[in-house]
Design a protein around this motif. Sequence first.
Motif, PDB file in Angstrom:
ATOM      1  N   ALA A   1       7.869  -4.503  25.285  1.00 26.03           N
ATOM      2  CA  ALA A   1       6.536  -4.981  24.917  1.00 26.03           C
ATOM      3  C   ALA A   1       5.833  -5.672  26.080  1.00 26.03           C
ATOM      4  O   ALA A   1       4.714  -6.178  25.914  1.00 26.03           O
ATOM      5  CB  ALA A   1       6.637  -5.936  23.730  1.00 26.03           C
ATOM      6  N   GLY A   2       6.476  -5.714  27.252  1.00 21.47           N
ATOM      7  CA  GLY A   2       5.875  -6.347  28.423  1.00 21.47           C
ATOM      8  C   GLY A   2       5.960  -7.854  28.426  1.00 21.47           C
ATOM      9  O   GLY A   2       5.226  -8.515  29.173  1.00 21.47           O
ATOM     10  N   LYS A   3       6.852  -8.407  27.612  1.00 15.79           N
ATOM     11  CA  LYS A   3       6.980  -9.866  27.519  1.00 15.79           C
ATOM     12  C   LYS A   3       8.136 -10.378  28.363  1.00 15.79           C
ATOM     13  O   LYS A   3       9.146  -9.699  28.544  1.00 15.79           O
ATOM     14  CB  LYS A   3       7.209 -10.283  26.056  1.00 15.79           C
ATOM     15  N   GLY A   4       7.987 -11.581  28.858  1.00 19.65           N
ATOM     16  CA  GLY A   4       9.055 -12.231  29.593  1.00 19.65           C
ATOM     17  C   GLY A   4      10.162 -12.694  28.663  1.00 19.65           C
ATOM     18  O   GLY A   4       9.996 -12.725  27.437  1.00 19.65           O
ATOM     19  N   VAL A   5      11.280 -13.061  29.249  1.00 26.81           N
ATOM     20  CA  VAL A   5      12.446 -13.519  28.484  1.00 26.81           C
ATOM     21  C   VAL A   5      13.080 -14.699  29.212  1.00 26.81           C
ATOM     22  O   VAL A   5      13.223 -14.675  30.442  1.00 26.81           O
ATOM     23  CB  VAL A   5      13.493 -12.394  28.333  1.00 26.81           C
ATOM     24  N   ILE A   6      13.476 -15.711  28.449  1.00 27.53           N
ATOM     25  CA  ILE A   6      14.221 -16.844  28.991  1.00 27.53           C
ATOM     26  C   ILE A   6      15.656 -16.744  28.497  1.00 27.53           C
ATOM     27  O   ILE A   6      15.908 -16.790  27.289  1.00 27.53           O
ATOM     28  CB  ILE A   6      13.602 -18.185  28.561  1.00 27.53           C
TER      29      ILE A   6
ATOM     30  N   ARG B   1       4.865 -18.191  36.613  1.00 26.48           N
ATOM     31  CA  ARG B   1       4.222 -16.941  37.039  1.00 26.48           C
ATOM     32  C   ARG B   1       5.096 -15.733  36.699  1.00 26.48           C
ATOM     33  O   ARG B   1       4.600 -14.704  36.216  1.00 26.48           O
ATOM     34  CB  ARG B   1       3.948 -16.976  38.541  1.00 26.48           C
ATOM     35  N   HIS B   2       6.392 -15.858  36.961  1.00 25.08           N
ATOM     36  CA  HIS B   2       7.300 -14.728  36.728  1.00 25.08           C
ATOM     37  C   HIS B   2       7.398 -14.412  35.235  1.00 25.08           C
ATOM     38  O   HIS B   2       7.370 -13.238  34.841  1.00 25.08           O
ATOM     39  CB  HIS B   2       8.679 -15.057  37.298  1.00 25.08           C
ATOM     40  N   LEU B   3       7.514 -15.431  34.415  1.00 23.20           N
ATOM     41  CA  LEU B   3       7.614 -15.202  32.976  1.00 23.20           C
ATOM     42  C   LEU B   3       6.320 -14.610  32.410  1.00 23.20           C
ATOM     43  O   LEU B   3       6.354 -13.686  31.583  1.00 23.20           O
ATOM     44  CB  LEU B   3       7.951 -16.510  32.261  1.00 23.20           C
ATOM     45  N   ARG B   4       5.195 -15.110  32.852  1.00 31.16           N
ATOM     46  CA  ARG B   4       3.917 -14.607  32.347  1.00 31.16           C
ATOM     47  C   ARG B   4       3.678 -13.168  32.778  1.00 31.16           C
ATOM     48  O   ARG B   4       2.955 -12.419  32.108  1.00 31.16           O
ATOM     49  CB  ARG B   4       2.772 -15.505  32.819  1.00 31.16           C
ATOM     50  N   ALA B   5       4.299 -12.780  33.891  1.00 29.78           N
ATOM     51  CA  ALA B   5       4.173 -11.397  34.359  1.00 29.78           C
ATOM     52  C   ALA B   5       5.168 -10.467  33.666  1.00 29.78           C
ATOM     53  O   ALA B   5       5.235  -9.281  33.996  1.00 29.78           O
ATOM     54  CB  ALA B   5       4.377 -11.345  35.872  1.00 29.78           C
TER      55      ALA B   5
END
Length: 291
Positions: free
Chosen positions: A118-123, A186-190
């Motif tokens: 879905a183009g979402k970041g992951v923690i 920035r990395h997560l939002r990308a």
Amino acid sequence: MLRTSLTSLAQWVRYLPLWTALTVVRWRSFEQRSRGLGTTFAAVMRWYPPAARRFDREARRVFPDMTRRERATLGQEMGRQMGRTLFEIYHDAEFQTRHQCFRASGPGLDALKQAQAAGKGVIVVSGHFGQSEAVRAAIKMHGFESGAVYRPHKNRHYERRIRAGIEAGGKPILATGHAGTRGLVRHLRAGGIMSILLDEKYAEGEAIPFLGHDALTSLSAAQLALKYDLPMIPAYGTRIEDGNVFRVEFEAPIPHTDSLTMTRAFNDSLSARILASPEQWYWMLRRWDGQ
């Protein structure tokens, strides 16, 4: 200039034993070198009193009914695990290619794939338990790459080797601090993946139970997950069999509630892992307040 030179010399002297241990066995196989450094660290935990006392103080806090001999044995086994973990981090480029050693499973892995689709970041949240680099290796095996947040080492010789090793496992590698936090966001939002170890003492954190005792813990991972609507997935690389194989388990994402509740859920998750396999956690972190 003299002070700088003396500091550099002192750092090299402290680094020399590890450099020697890593260098004299370069001709041996990966497994043999890993076991060798593990044996060396187990011996340190047995014969170096400051390390043994520090471990005993931490373990006694959590296991007050354990005999001193049992804690000493546990400390030596922790040293063995710690030595192997450090060797694997230093040789992370080779470690990451050992796909046959990583057995990945769990609902969190599917959640990670769905978020990426879905183009979402992951923690991904974990701790100094087992081998956290096995988690990033498993992520890479499935076609993704995870960056990581780390705390720089004061000794520049350790720092150079450890950072190079971690970078081999995936990028970006971001140091703790304001600049690192900006890069993390920035990395997560990308749409990127970031792995964060949440079991270090954080002076500005909240006192949250960990292994039955309040520990200052950062809420930042949960705060980011809530702010940007990202899954926060606990994951652990537990050593099994002969210690060369890892059961990499991605737990279900922690439900979005509030940052304190979510972080407490992670502390409970990691605590359960440690109580089940206490030799696999790095007990030398000075985790609890008042030390």
